[in-house]
Design an enzyme around this catalytic site. Sequence first.
Site, mmCIF file in Angstrom:
data_model
loop_
_atom_site.group_PDB
_atom_site.id
_atom_site.type_symbol
_atom_site.label_atom_id
_atom_site.label_comp_id
_atom_site.label_asym_id
_atom_site.label_seq_id
_atom_site.Cartn_x
_atom_site.Cartn_y
_atom_site.Cartn_z
ATOM 1 N N ASP A 1 0.867 -1.192 0.000
ATOM 2 C CA ASP A 1 0.000 0.000 0.000
ATOM 3 C C ASP A 1 0.901 1.239 0.000
ATOM 4 O OD1 ASP A 1 -2.370 1.583 0.200
ATOM 5 O OD2 ASP A 1 -2.199 1.651 2.361
ATOM 6 N N TYR B 1 -1.191 8.217 -2.567
ATOM 7 C CA TYR B 1 -1.405 7.847 -3.965
ATOM 8 C C TYR B 1 -2.645 8.548 -4.550
ATOM 9 C CZ TYR B 1 1.985 3.932 -4.219
ATOM 10 O OH TYR B 1 3.112 3.154 -4.280
ATOM 11 N N CYS C 1 -4.525 -1.677 -1.918
ATOM 12 C CA CYS C 1 -4.770 -0.256 -2.141
ATOM 13 C C CYS C 1 -5.743 -0.133 -3.308
ATOM 14 C CB CYS C 1 -3.447 0.430 -2.475
ATOM 15 S SG CYS C 1 -3.610 2.160 -2.915
ATOM 16 N N THR D 1 -6.704 2.597 -4.733
ATOM 17 C CA THR D 1 -6.233 3.627 -5.664
ATOM 18 C C THR D 1 -5.249 3.035 -6.670
ATOM 19 O OG1 THR D 1 -6.443 5.194 -3.837
ATOM 20 C CG2 THR D 1 -5.207 5.936 -5.762
ATOM 21 N N CYS E 1 -11.240 2.507 0.413
ATOM 22 C CA CYS E 1 -9.827 2.838 0.601
ATOM 23 C C CYS E 1 -9.413 1.997 1.795
ATOM 24 C CB CYS E 1 -9.649 4.320 0.896
ATOM 25 S SG CYS E 1 -7.981 4.751 1.451
ATOM 26 N N HIS F 1 -7.340 2.396 3.982
ATOM 27 C CA HIS F 1 -7.114 3.146 5.216
ATOM 28 C C HIS F 1 -8.391 3.244 6.066
ATOM 29 C CE1 HIS F 1 -3.349 4.502 3.386
ATOM 30 N NE2 HIS F 1 -3.031 5.108 4.520
HETATM 31 N N1 DGL Z 1 -4.937 3.014 0.933
HETATM 32 C C1 DGL Z 1 -5.109 3.499 -0.373
HETATM 33 C C2 DGL Z 1 -6.403 3.016 -1.008
HETATM 34 O O1 DGL Z 1 -6.901 1.962 -0.676
HETATM 35 C C3 DGL Z 1 -4.772 4.903 -0.775
HETATM 36 C C4 DGL Z 1 -4.368 5.969 0.139
HETATM 37 C C5 DGL Z 1 -3.564 7.064 -0.571
HETATM 38 O O2 DGL Z 1 -4.155 8.015 -1.093
HETATM 39 O O3 DGL Z 1 -2.360 6.915 -0.622
HETATM 40 O O4 DGL Z 1 -6.938 3.640 -1.874
#
Ligand code: DGL
Length: 272
Positions: free
Chosen positions: A16, A48, A80, A82, A194, A196
């Site tokens: 990630d 990202y 991730c 993204t 996401c 996170h």
């Molecule tokens: N954890 C990431 C996701 O699932 C992205 C977080 C970021 O913007 O870096 O999209």
Amino acid sequence: MTSSPIASTPRILVFDSGVGGLSIVHEIQKKLPFAPLIYASDNAFFPYGTKGEAELITRVDAVLHKIIAAHPIDIIVIACNTASTLTLPHIRDNFPQPVVGVVPAIKPAAAHSKSQVIGLLATPATVARPYTHALIREHAPNAEVISVGSSELVELAEHKLRGGEVKPEQLHTILQPFFLHSRIAEMDALVLACTHFPLLRNELAAQFLPQVQLIDSGEAIARRVASLLEPHHFIAQTPEHWAVFTKASSAVNALSPQLVQFGIHRINIIEV
Ligand code: DGL
């Protein structure tokens, strides 16, 4: 590329931009408690969600190659949304290992929702991706999808895992576009798109009506990883996990106590 044979004790790379992939680590550890993991965070290029598509594809490719050269692995989990919604075809073409991506859980949300008013909470990039729009067209064609993209929320999850406080008012401000939507009272499913955001699950749940089910892809990803590794047996002993970062920083030091909670005691910095 063709798949390479998997080692007798397979090692799983969970990748990630930051700490978000730890929500996927949590699910994998529930299913495969003896599997050794390499948790890789591209903290040098974080976040990202604000990066351009071409630079992100090049970056993810370069980082994965460098990490895998130092830590041989048998399966890649792009933890991730993204990155996955953009780079999966490229990664699958360029790496011999099986690749599992994490993409927005639109399908289970649409299956769960009685009202067909669904929230989508992701990074600004994931909300805008054609891949995400295609998922909505395919799995939720008749639903009203209220989409909110936020990088601030990603930062808040990072802050929490470094031991910081997350105030309800901060979340309320970020989530305001949901509350202003004319059909918010009908919403009964919210996709945490996401990785996170499951790290803020309780704090987020407290912002919405109790009818709103928070849905993410973590468990499904863990199931997929387990099924790909099915023929292999893990030795029933505490596995050695590693965390890899692409930049040394005080934030990495602040994260150490959290990593220990996931059984990760070893850290490697691989600058990219
Ligand atoms: N954890 C990431 C996701 O699932 C992205 C977080 C970021 O913007 O870096 O999209």
